[in-house]
Design a protein around this motif. Structure first.
Motif, PDB file in Angstrom:
ATOM      1  N   LEU A 280       0.956  -1.112  -0.005  1.00 27.78           N
ATOM      2  CA  LEU A 280       0.150  -0.019  -0.051  1.00 27.78           C
ATOM      3  C   LEU A 280       0.762   1.327   0.145  1.00 27.78           C
ATOM      4  O   LEU A 280       1.991   1.270   0.506  1.00 27.78           O
ATOM      5  CB  LEU A 280      -0.961   0.005   1.395  1.00 27.78           C
ATOM      6  CG  LEU A 280      -2.042  -0.921   1.234  1.00 27.78           C
ATOM      7  CD1 LEU A 280      -2.597  -1.431   2.677  1.00 27.78           C
ATOM      8  CD2 LEU A 280      -3.243  -0.546   0.012  1.00 27.78           C
ATOM      9  N   ALA A 281       0.418   2.402  -0.874  1.00 27.13           N
ATOM     10  CA  ALA A 281       1.139   3.453  -0.711  1.00 27.13           C
ATOM     11  C   ALA A 281       0.077   4.775  -0.830  1.00 27.13           C
ATOM     12  O   ALA A 281      -1.070   4.531  -0.781  1.00 27.13           O
ATOM     13  CB  ALA A 281       1.941   3.632  -2.037  1.00 27.13           C
ATOM     14  N   SER A 282       0.779   5.912  -1.025  1.00 25.39           N
ATOM     15  CA  SER A 282      -0.047   7.143  -1.125  1.00 25.39           C
ATOM     16  C   SER A 282      -0.675   7.051  -2.403  1.00 25.39           C
ATOM     17  O   SER A 282      -0.171   6.423  -3.157  1.00 25.39           O
ATOM     18  CB  SER A 282       0.715   8.170  -0.734  1.00 25.39           C
ATOM     19  OG  SER A 282       1.313   8.374   0.451  1.00 25.39           O
ATOM     20  N   PRO A 283      -2.319   7.811  -2.368  1.00 17.07           N
ATOM     21  CA  PRO A 283      -2.667   8.371  -1.389  1.00 17.07           C
ATOM     22  C   PRO A 283      -3.540   7.386  -0.722  1.00 17.07           C
ATOM     23  O   PRO A 283      -4.292   6.711  -1.221  1.00 17.07           O
ATOM     24  CB  PRO A 283      -3.732   9.284  -2.026  1.00 17.07           C
ATOM     25  CG  PRO A 283      -3.913   8.790  -3.391  1.00 17.07           C
ATOM     26  CD  PRO A 283      -2.563   7.785  -3.753  1.00 17.07           C
ATOM     27  N   SER A 284      -3.275   7.315   0.663  1.00 14.53           N
ATOM     28  CA  SER A 284      -3.914   6.564   1.535  1.00 14.53           C
ATOM     29  C   SER A 284      -4.620   7.034   2.849  1.00 14.53           C
ATOM     30  O   SER A 284      -3.875   7.971   3.341  1.00 14.53           O
ATOM     31  CB  SER A 284      -3.144   5.184   1.903  1.00 14.53           C
ATOM     32  OG  SER A 284      -3.152   4.152   0.771  1.00 14.53           O
ATOM     33  N   VAL A 285      -5.436   6.797   3.490  1.00 18.51           N
ATOM     34  CA  VAL A 285      -5.771   7.096   4.617  1.00 18.51           C
ATOM     35  C   VAL A 285      -5.931   5.976   5.702  1.00 18.51           C
ATOM     36  O   VAL A 285      -6.554   4.985   5.241  1.00 18.51           O
ATOM     37  CB  VAL A 285      -7.477   7.949   4.610  1.00 18.51           C
ATOM     38  CG1 VAL A 285      -8.032   7.910   6.105  1.00 18.51           C
ATOM     39  CG2 VAL A 285      -7.409   8.912   3.603  1.00 18.51           C
TER      40      VAL A 285
END
Length: 270
Positions: free
Chosen positions: A238-243
């Protein structure tokens, strides 16, 4: 007296509107945002604004990419502000199109200050921020009478030279007040966030959800526990953009399995 940051001489002024484009799904735009985009003659567009939303602009509108992304080459903020002022001074209807909401980790406050310093009063149109859209896309509320009496929106990205968030203190507050934590821009500091929240008294088994590309067709999410947060992000790529959403409200996420974190691609489920 020091020189004014922007010359005050001007011809006929145009206008400037800061528009929140939301998390990416065009159907989540407000009607006011849509009207502003359609009326713009110049759009200054962030990286996180989806192409479907940019396509709503008039065919003859100028689209200027002024992306800002953590860890990547970015357009300097001062340049963006000068460009906004110059285009308004040239009589253009400028829309500063920003992912999410302009006033939630969107540097909208800085841009409003720069415009006002130049004698320009901007309008602001709110957008749905990713911290709300991401859990909603999973059917997870941010508040719940039985689980969370409030929510804190925080950034995991410290200013260069700044102290950043005291995660242990934040954890103690969240635990005592029964708050959900929503962390933006926290992927690079996931280990620090995990360790700090654990040190502050949040239980190792506190449920956590990480949502990448919320509301878009390629949205993914992982449900895990606080003690496995960093390892899960690394394993799943997982990487940006993430919340990152931390708190008991995540227990309602059907895929949560504390002993065996799960990954789902959720775009096709919507």
């Amino acid at each position: 007296m020091p020189d004014h940051p922007f010359p005050l001489e001007r011809t006929t002024l145009g206008s400037c509107t800061l528009v929140g484009a939301g998390p990416g799904d065009p159907e989540l735009l407000t009607l006011k945002a849509l009207r502003a985009i359609e009326a713009a003659t110049v759009l200054l567009v962030d990286d996180l604004v989806s192409e479907d939303i940019v396509a709503l602009a008039a065919p003859d509108a100028r689209v200027i990419r002024v992306g800002k992304r953590g860890g990547c080459r970015s357009t300097p903020q001062a340049f963006i502000e000068r460009l906004m002022v110059a285009e308004v001074r040239a009589g253009e209807a400028v829309v500063r199109l920003k992912g999410g909401d302009p006033f939630i980790f969107g540097r909208g406050g800085e841009e409003v200050e720069a415009l006002r310093a130049a004698g320009i009063e901007p309008a602001v149109v709110n957008g749905i921020t990713a911290g709300l859209a991401a859990p909603t896309a999973l059917g997870v509320p941010l508040t719940h009478r039985a689980h969370a009496q409030g929510v804190l929106l925080v950034t995991g990205h410290a200013q260069p030279g700044g102290q950043g968030i005291d995660w242990a203190l934040l954890a103690a507050t969240a635990r005592q007040a029964h708050l959900t934590l929503v962390i933006y821009m926290g992927m690079r500091s996931a280990r620090q966030i995990q360790d700090g929240l654990l040190a502050g008294g949040l239980a190792a088994g506190t449920p956590v959800a990480v949502v990448q590309h919320a509301t878009l067709a390629h949205q993914r999410h992982v449900a895990t526990t606080l003690d496995a947060l960093h390892a899960t992000i690394e394993r799943e790529g997982l990487a940006s953009p993430s919340v990152i959403v931390v708190g008991d409200v995540v227990r309602g996420l059907q895929s949560l399995a504390p002993a065996s974190p799960t990954m789902q691609r959720t775009g096709s489920d919507r």
